[in-house]
Write a protein that holds these residues in place. Structure first.
Motif, PDB file in Angstrom:
ATOM      1  N   HIS A 154      66.040  57.196  68.975  1.00 10.06           N
ATOM      2  CA  HIS A 154      65.288  56.267  69.819  1.00 10.06           C
ATOM      3  C   HIS A 154      63.877  56.811  69.953  1.00 10.06           C
ATOM      4  O   HIS A 154      63.566  57.897  69.434  1.00 10.06           O
ATOM      5  CB  HIS A 154      65.975  56.017  71.161  1.00 10.06           C
ATOM      6  CG  HIS A 154      66.274  57.232  71.990  1.00 10.06           C
ATOM      7  ND1 HIS A 154      65.763  57.429  73.242  1.00 10.06           N
ATOM      8  CD2 HIS A 154      67.038  58.320  71.729  1.00 10.06           C
ATOM      9  CE1 HIS A 154      66.215  58.568  73.734  1.00 10.06           C
ATOM     10  NE2 HIS A 154      66.988  59.138  72.841  1.00 10.06           N
ATOM     11  N   ALA A 155      63.011  56.082  70.627  1.00 14.18           N
ATOM     12  CA  ALA A 155      61.596  56.452  70.585  1.00 14.18           C
ATOM     13  C   ALA A 155      60.856  55.894  71.795  1.00 14.18           C
ATOM     14  O   ALA A 155      61.342  54.993  72.475  1.00 14.18           O
ATOM     15  CB  ALA A 155      60.947  55.898  69.314  1.00 14.18           C
ATOM     16  N   ARG A 156      59.700  56.479  72.065  1.00 12.21           N
ATOM     17  CA  ARG A 156      58.789  55.914  73.069  1.00 12.21           C
ATOM     18  C   ARG A 156      57.361  56.144  72.589  1.00 12.21           C
ATOM     19  O   ARG A 156      57.066  57.227  72.064  1.00 12.21           O
ATOM     20  CB  ARG A 156      59.012  56.557  74.438  1.00 12.21           C
ATOM     21  CG  ARG A 156      58.017  56.061  75.504  1.00 12.21           C
ATOM     22  CD  ARG A 156      58.433  56.442  76.903  1.00 12.21           C
ATOM     23  NE  ARG A 156      59.665  55.741  77.281  1.00 12.21           N
ATOM     24  CZ  ARG A 156      60.337  55.975  78.403  1.00 12.21           C
ATOM     25  NH1 ARG A 156      59.913  56.875  79.266  1.00 12.21           N
ATOM     26  NH2 ARG A 156      61.444  55.303  78.674  1.00 12.21           N
ATOM     27  N   ALA A 214      64.373  62.650  78.139  1.00 14.42           N
ATOM     28  CA  ALA A 214      63.684  63.073  76.912  1.00 14.42           C
ATOM     29  C   ALA A 214      62.642  62.035  76.502  1.00 14.42           C
ATOM     30  O   ALA A 214      61.548  62.379  76.060  1.00 14.42           O
ATOM     31  CB  ALA A 214      64.696  63.295  75.787  1.00 14.42           C
ATOM     32  N   GLU A 215      62.996  60.756  76.651  1.00  8.48           N
ATOM     33  CA  GLU A 215      62.032  59.718  76.270  1.00  8.48           C
ATOM     34  C   GLU A 215      60.762  59.795  77.113  1.00  8.48           C
ATOM     35  O   GLU A 215      59.664  59.557  76.625  1.00  8.48           O
ATOM     36  CB  GLU A 215      62.657  58.317  76.394  1.00  8.48           C
ATOM     37  CG  GLU A 215      62.687  57.606  75.068  1.00  8.48           C
ATOM     38  CD  GLU A 215      63.123  56.160  75.137  1.00  8.48           C
ATOM     39  OE1 GLU A 215      62.400  55.351  75.750  1.00  8.48           O
ATOM     40  OE2 GLU A 215      64.176  55.835  74.557  1.00  8.48           O
ATOM     41  N   GLN A 216      60.913  60.111  78.377  1.00  9.96           N
ATOM     42  CA  GLN A 216      59.718  60.239  79.211  1.00  9.96           C
ATOM     43  C   GLN A 216      58.947  61.530  78.877  1.00  9.96           C
ATOM     44  O   GLN A 216      57.721  61.556  78.940  1.00  9.96           O
ATOM     45  CB  GLN A 216      60.073  60.177  80.703  1.00  9.96           C
ATOM     46  CG  GLN A 216      58.888  60.359  81.639  1.00  9.96           C
ATOM     47  CD  GLN A 216      57.729  59.412  81.354  1.00  9.96           C
ATOM     48  OE1 GLN A 216      57.908  58.330  80.794  1.00  9.96           O
ATOM     49  NE2 GLN A 216      56.526  59.823  81.733  1.00  9.96           N
ATOM     50  N   LEU A 217      59.691  62.575  78.493  1.00  8.18           N
ATOM     51  CA  LEU A 217      59.003  63.828  78.137  1.00  8.18           C
ATOM     52  C   LEU A 217      58.026  63.638  76.981  1.00  8.18           C
ATOM     53  O   LEU A 217      56.955  64.218  76.968  1.00  8.18           O
ATOM     54  CB  LEU A 217      60.031  64.903  77.757  1.00  8.18           C
ATOM     55  CG  LEU A 217      60.639  65.681  78.909  1.00  8.18           C
ATOM     56  CD1 LEU A 217      61.763  66.581  78.394  1.00  8.18           C
ATOM     57  CD2 LEU A 217      59.599  66.514  79.646  1.00  8.18           C
ATOM     58  N   ILE A 230      64.469  69.374  72.405  1.00  4.44           N
ATOM     59  CA  ILE A 230      64.913  68.076  72.936  1.00  4.44           C
ATOM     60  C   ILE A 230      65.183  67.083  71.790  1.00  4.44           C
ATOM     61  O   ILE A 230      65.148  65.870  71.982  1.00  4.44           O
ATOM     62  CB  ILE A 230      63.916  67.473  73.965  1.00  4.44           C
ATOM     63  CG1 ILE A 230      62.505  67.349  73.376  1.00  4.44           C
ATOM     64  CG2 ILE A 230      63.901  68.289  75.253  1.00  4.44           C
ATOM     65  CD1 ILE A 230      61.587  66.454  74.210  1.00  4.44           C
ATOM     66  N   ARG A 231      65.440  67.627  70.595  1.00  3.92           N
ATOM     67  CA  ARG A 231      65.796  66.825  69.414  1.00  3.92           C
ATOM     68  C   ARG A 231      64.717  65.811  69.071  1.00  3.92           C
ATOM     69  O   ARG A 231      65.011  64.702  68.655  1.00  3.92           O
ATOM     70  CB  ARG A 231      67.118  66.074  69.654  1.00  3.92           C
ATOM     71  CG  ARG A 231      68.227  66.921  70.264  1.00  3.92           C
ATOM     72  CD  ARG A 231      69.572  66.233  70.203  1.00  3.92           C
ATOM     73  NE  ARG A 231      69.676  65.035  70.998  1.00  3.92           N
ATOM     74  CZ  ARG A 231      70.493  64.898  72.050  1.00  3.92           C
ATOM     75  NH1 ARG A 231      71.270  65.907  72.419  1.00  3.92           N
ATOM     76  NH2 ARG A 231      70.548  63.772  72.692  1.00  3.92           N
ATOM     77  N   ILE A 238      63.283  60.548  69.059  1.00  2.00           N
ATOM     78  CA  ILE A 238      64.338  61.430  69.574  1.00  2.00           C
ATOM     79  C   ILE A 238      65.660  61.115  68.893  1.00  2.00           C
ATOM     80  O   ILE A 238      66.143  59.978  68.968  1.00  2.00           O
ATOM     81  CB  ILE A 238      64.479  61.258  71.107  1.00  2.00           C
ATOM     82  CG1 ILE A 238      63.131  61.490  71.790  1.00  2.00           C
ATOM     83  CG2 ILE A 238      65.543  62.207  71.655  1.00  2.00           C
ATOM     84  CD1 ILE A 238      63.021  60.782  73.122  1.00  2.00           C
ATOM     85  N   ASP A 254      68.889  61.456  77.457  1.00  5.09           N
ATOM     86  CA  ASP A 254      68.065  60.553  76.646  1.00  5.09           C
ATOM     87  C   ASP A 254      66.941  59.900  77.445  1.00  5.09           C
ATOM     88  O   ASP A 254      65.826  59.766  76.957  1.00  5.09           O
ATOM     89  CB  ASP A 254      68.940  59.466  76.005  1.00  5.09           C
ATOM     90  CG  ASP A 254      69.862  60.033  74.932  1.00  5.09           C
ATOM     91  OD1 ASP A 254      69.631  61.172  74.492  1.00  5.09           O
ATOM     92  OD2 ASP A 254      70.802  59.325  74.534  1.00  5.09           O
ATOM     93  N   THR A 255      67.220  59.468  78.689  1.00 14.00           N
ATOM     94  CA  THR A 255      66.155  58.800  79.455  1.00 14.00           C
ATOM     95  C   THR A 255      65.060  59.801  79.834  1.00 14.00           C
ATOM     96  O   THR A 255      63.882  59.461  79.834  1.00 14.00           O
ATOM     97  CB  THR A 255      66.675  58.103  80.741  1.00 14.00           C
ATOM     98  OG1 THR A 255      67.142  59.079  81.676  1.00 14.00           O
ATOM     99  CG2 THR A 255      67.771  57.096  80.444  1.00 14.00           C
ATOM    100  N   GLY A 266      57.015  59.422  70.206  1.00 15.58           N
ATOM    101  CA  GLY A 266      58.049  60.440  70.277  1.00 15.58           C
ATOM    102  C   GLY A 266      59.321  59.849  69.698  1.00 15.58           C
ATOM    103  O   GLY A 266      59.746  58.770  70.110  1.00 15.58           O
ATOM    104  N   TYR A 302      69.748  61.219  68.269  1.00 18.05           N
ATOM    105  CA  TYR A 302      70.855  61.128  69.225  1.00 18.05           C
ATOM    106  C   TYR A 302      71.749  62.370  69.261  1.00 18.05           C
ATOM    107  O   TYR A 302      72.607  62.479  70.125  1.00 18.05           O
ATOM    108  CB  TYR A 302      71.702  59.879  68.933  1.00 18.05           C
ATOM    109  CG  TYR A 302      71.066  58.599  69.449  1.00 18.05           C
ATOM    110  CD1 TYR A 302      70.866  58.415  70.822  1.00 18.05           C
ATOM    111  CD2 TYR A 302      70.671  57.584  68.586  1.00 18.05           C
ATOM    112  CE1 TYR A 302      70.287  57.260  71.310  1.00 18.05           C
ATOM    113  CE2 TYR A 302      70.091  56.422  69.072  1.00 18.05           C
ATOM    114  CZ  TYR A 302      69.899  56.259  70.432  1.00 18.05           C
ATOM    115  OH  TYR A 302      69.322  55.113  70.926  1.00 18.05           O
TER     116      TYR A 302
END
Lengths: 110, 458
Positions: free
Chosen positions: A12-14, B265-268, A66-67, A27, B262-263, A25, A29
């Motif tokens: 997943h990503a942001r 890490a996404e914010q990190l 954090i993968r 990430i 996961d939530t 980013g 799983y």
């Protein structure tokens, strides 16, 4: 045997903005899936994937703790800030765009 | 010393869920409520407001919010820390004092952090050898100095800690980092040394997790977002900090959302550059040293973070006026929705040319087709598409052509391709481009000012 997979199946990503650069980013799983993105999702491949969007260099940083991989796509937001004419002014949807990427892995790696 | 403290995020940006801070103070136990209101562009907007009305220049939502939460915060001894003071934190504190008086509150001490505004000092700083060059392009500040609308130093946790040590129940600041808002109560409560860089780093990283509100608790989560429960009453993140430097990210049980590996890490990874060098005024934090452990039940443990000494510079954020932009939209329906939208864009472009209007940039986007992912979006069968929204934007240093452009959108409805709608709402108006000028300033050049506005006895 090689197998084609899309990043959305394993990560997943942001994404967001840093001036005229977008950051994504990515990430994985799991720890083993992180090995796959680390091996196959190179800065070069990401730059090619974002042809027409990332007009400058692409930098990759690794965070195995954090993968995650962090990509900086320079010159990708039409000037950034309030200058840009882009609808997605802050590159919020570019994380999802990265998840469209296909990579070819050895079947045993999955 | 308290065995742990709970620091709750109340806003991810100015304009975030109005009820979030109220839920944070009422739905469970917390010790601190921290609220970030300042995006880069906000300072110049606030400065313009202050020019028109000298008593303004802060996040105007704060007094009405305080009216709602202050009685609870006083009863439960919750301290509030916010950078919503904007360019006028003293006026913000006075406004909060007025609210407290109205509520019949007897004793209140509001700490105010100012001194970040250097707009009037730029010549003096230049004379002292501070170039304030653009840290991205290297350009000299002289190229924009006359157009500057705001110039603010980012202070860190230190002045907030000073305000807390002075007995503040509420701390209202100007331009402080969002991460400093969260780090400060840890330093204050646990008496951490500012030279303990690993501790500074863990508090900073906790602040990074809290600073975007529900983005750490399932909001905008690109993982299994369908699994996020009760978006309607999503809980904002809480950092439960311990004196030894362990921090648990969690949320109130009664609220929605979720806190998982996961939530968090996404914010990190949100809006970071080089992860081993996350630079703040308090330290240089190393994101690659973070240990994250999902403990279940919406608790994620953060530990073992490493940090280094901060740099000798403050970051300065300047804003200047740099022309105008405007965008107009029209929606075309089946049949040939995409073809018609593209034809309309072409007609519009040609008309602007016939009018001899020149722009620094023009951009046509086709929402429903590829506006988000551009060339990465797969080609669709254009005959099948139900509707496409044309979004046409222009930018110029001059106001006049941008204003004239706004008059050319609606006429396309009667003078262009058919089956078109969405022109209601009037002509698009030009909006000012507020360009951003990041620079560095030696820390010795500026000192944060901590003062107090008090109600009742000292």
């Amino acid at each position: 045997m090689k197998k084609k997979i899309r990043l959305i199946e394993i990560a997943h990503a942001r994404s967001g903005d840093k001036g005229d650069s977008a950051n994504i980013g990515l990430i994985a799983y799991s720890d083993s899936l992180y090995k796959i993105i680390e091996k196959y999702v190179t800065a070069e491949k990401v730059k090619t994937h974002f042809t027409g969007i990332a007009l400058g260099e692409v930098h990759r940083y690794e965070m195995p703790n954090i993968r995650a991989l962090n990509f900086l796509l320079h010159n990708a937001l039409g000037g950034g800030g309030t200058v840009t004419l882009k609808y997605d002014a802050q590159g919020k949807t570019l994380g999802a765009a990265l998840l469209r990427m296909e990579i070819e892995v050895e079947e045993g790696e999955l | 010393m308290k065995p742990s403290i709970r620091i709750a995020s109340g806003q991810g940006f100015w304009g975030d869920l109005i009820d979030a801070p109220f839920y944070q103070v009422t739905e469970g136990q917390i010790d601190y409520l921290v609220m970030d209101y300042l995006a880069e562009v906000t300072m110049s907007i606030l400065r313009k407001q202050q020019k028109k009305r000298p008593e303004m220049g802060y996040a105007s939502d704060i007094p009405s919010l305080m009216e709602r939460i202050l009685p609870v915060c006083i009863e439960k001894k919750i301290k509030i820390i916010t950078n919503g003071g904007g360019v006028n934190p003293i006026a913000c504190a006075e406004a909060v004092k007025k609210v407290a008086l109205k509520l019949g509150i007897k004793n209140l001490k509001i700490g105010v952090v100012s001194g970040d505004d250097i707009l009037e000092e730029i010549d003096a700083l230049k004379a002292k050898g501070e170039a304030l060059k653009n840290m991205e392009t290297g350009e000299s500040i002289e190229t924009v100095q006359l157009k500057l609308e705001s110039a603010n130093v980012y202070f860190g946790a230190q002045p907030i800690v000073e305000a807390l040590r002075g007995g503040a129940d509420i701390v209202i600041t100007g331009r402080t980092t969002d991460t400093g808002l969260t780090l400060a109560p840890m330093v204050y409560e646990f008496d951490w040394s500012f030279e303990d860089y690993n501790k500074m780093a863990i508090g900073t990283i906790a602040g990074h997790i809290l600073e975007c509100g529900a983005q750490a608790t399932g909001g905008n989560f690109l993982g299994n977002w369908q699994d996020v429960p009760n978006f309607e009453r999503i809980g904002f993140p809480i950092a439960e900090a311990h004196p030894d430097g362990k921090v648990y990210i969690t949320k109130h049980e009664s609220l929605g959302g979720m806190v998982t590996f996961d939530t968090v890490a996404e914010q990190l990874v949100y809006e970071i550059g080089n992860p081993v060098e996350y630079i703040t005024p308090d330290c240089v934090a190393d994101f690659s040293s973070i240990h994250l452990q999902d403990e279940g039940n919406n608790r994620v443990l953060l530990y073992g973070v490493e940090g280094k000494e901060a740099t000798e510079f403050y970051k300065v954020s300047c804003a200047y006026s740099d022309g105008y932009v405007s965008s107009g939209t029209l929606t075309y329906s089946w049949p040939q929705a995409a073809t018609k939208a593209k034809k309309a864009a072409e007609i519009l472009k040609n008309r602007l040319q016939l009018l001899n209007l020149s722009f620094d940039e023009m951009n046509a986007e086709f929402i429903g087709l590829n506006a988000c992912h551009g060339p990465l979006a797969p080609r669709l069968d254009e005959d099948q598409i139900n509707e496409v929204m044309l979004r046409f934007s222009v930018r110029s240093k001059d106001f006049a052509p941008v204003e004239r452009f706004g008059r050319e959108i609606a006429p396309l409805v009667l003078t262009g391709p058919p089956a078109v709608t969405g022109f209601a709402g009037g002509r698009p108006k030009p909006s000012e481009v507020v360009a951003y000028w990041p620079a560095l300033l030696r820390k010795s050049m500026v000192t944060p000012i901590v003062s107090f506005v008090t109600l009742g006895e000292e």
